[in-house]
Design an enzyme around this catalytic site. Sequence first.
Site, PDB file in Angstrom:
ATOM      1  N   GLU A  41       0.802  -1.345   0.017  1.00  0.00           N
ATOM      2  CA  GLU A  41       0.040  -0.209   0.006  1.00  0.00           C
ATOM      3  C   GLU A  41       1.037   1.431   0.067  1.00  0.00           C
ATOM      4  O   GLU A  41       0.506   2.181  -0.660  1.00  0.00           O
ATOM      5  CB  GLU A  41      -1.017   0.176   1.189  1.00  0.00           C
ATOM      6  CG  GLU A  41      -1.843  -1.164   1.086  1.00  0.00           C
ATOM      7  CD  GLU A  41      -2.758  -1.297   0.047  1.00  0.00           C
ATOM      8  OE1 GLU A  41      -2.917  -0.229  -0.795  1.00  0.00           O
ATOM      9  OE2 GLU A  41      -3.218  -2.433  -0.321  1.00  0.00           O
ATOM     10  N   HIS A  70       1.665   2.212  -3.521  1.00  0.00           N
ATOM     11  CA  HIS A  70       0.489   3.163  -4.058  1.00  0.00           C
ATOM     12  C   HIS A  70       0.497   4.464  -3.496  1.00  0.00           C
ATOM     13  O   HIS A  70       0.297   5.459  -4.460  1.00  0.00           O
ATOM     14  CB  HIS A  70      -0.883   2.486  -3.714  1.00  0.00           C
ATOM     15  CG  HIS A  70      -1.398   1.270  -4.311  1.00  0.00           C
ATOM     16  ND1 HIS A  70      -1.461   1.196  -5.966  1.00  0.00           N
ATOM     17  CD2 HIS A  70      -1.484   0.176  -3.781  1.00  0.00           C
ATOM     18  CE1 HIS A  70      -1.789  -0.021  -6.197  1.00  0.00           C
ATOM     19  NE2 HIS A  70      -1.913  -0.840  -5.071  1.00  0.00           N
TER      20      HIS A  70
END
Length: 489
Positions: A255, A258
């Site tokens: 994550e 991202h």
Amino acid sequence: MTAYDELMAYERVTQALGSVAGRTGWDQETMMPEGAADLRSEEMAALEEVLHARRTNPRTGELLETAEAPDDASSANLRHIRRSFERTTKIPADLATAIARHTSKGQGIWAAARADNDFKSFAPVLEEMIRLKREEAACLAAGGDLYDALLDDYEPGIKGAELQAIFDRMRPRLVALREKVLGADAPAGLDQEFDEAGQLAVSTLLAQTFGYDMSIGRIDKAVHPFSSGSGTDVRITTRTSPRDPFNCFYSTIHEVGHACYEQGINRDYELTPLGSGVSMGVHESQSRIYENQLGRSRAFTGWLYGKMRDQFGDFGVADEDSFYGIVNRVGSGYIRTEADEVHYNLHVMLRFDLERQLIAEQLEVADLEEAWNARFEADFGVAVDKPANGVLQDVHWSFGLFGYFPTYSLGNVHAGCLFQSLREAVPALDEQLSKGDTSHATEWLRENLQQFGGLREPRDTIRHACGFEPTEGPLLDYLDQKFGALYGV
């Protein structure tokens, strides 16, 4: 004020409202009390109604006819606004609102069904979601393929047939590598419990080590880890498992990939169409290269081993080499997000095939669980033991994200290309990673890809960063070399 200036001023407000909707979705999965689900679905529907009205405002169409772009960034903004306007005006407002309302309700029902291992309680929600998405796709497809119309939301310019061709080329080499590796001796896994506070402490250290700016971000827990936001408010979530700290650590690194993409975009693009990642395939290239090629490398895991010993003491792993083997242990597990690099793309291909069949009405929801279980056993040699480990494990379909899954594997393909070029550009990479220094790698990614946001089309974004046409070859070569050496096959 020129037509372009007026258009961008209007777009800035639309983008800001979209950010509010995104933050509301983040709250639903992290902070919202369970009893607020019905109210939240109405709030989300109301926001979507406002956003749909803005995105289909006839004035936007008028301005697009006369707006002139003074530079490349302006041309890209016009390209994105035109594409969004043409796409959104094809979808009736009541349909967009109905999808938003059903999506908000569906997520909560999915979470409860997953916890109870009860696919039947989720099936009616999924049936309605598929009906709505088919209706949306029919509005967009103009007589063409429905799945392609949905796919375009996540990876503009690519078709299902092109993805199928990529996967058909990948599958034989993946299966061959899987069979060789599973025929060799595998390292034992971890065999103790790791307290949650310790996992979250290491998780935060990893986020910061990979360059996540906590002054404009935060880490929370969620059932299904995700990243949300762009610019100066980019949030991530992770999850913990007492006997599997890698679930937490590598979910966090994924994550963060991202999030760093979003945080790395040129600040001048904030609240414009260029101010977020250009596609999910490009986005996944960042999360996957952070997680795998960097985070699971021998060099970096040697550093991580030391940090885990600092946090948890002796946890039963003798040395850095043994730890590297455990981190990269290959096995036919149920869960996509926990899958090793050899199996991961096979998980995605399963979902890609099933959702294409669902949208094409070649598979009904009533038969989905059985189809999933049969395909999983055929591909992985293991029978699914419960729905939470099978058809209910992913949140995506409850959100109506049909066309999203294949971008994970496309992101892996892109990550393989990027890593090949990164290694050439940063020859001392392993030495740096062994010290926990990811800065040279992440700065290369920011300089060559992340800063540009939506400036270029997805494929052009990867081509510009790598210096060559993206193909699956570098990924497959990387996997063969890494796991061939690790398992001696």
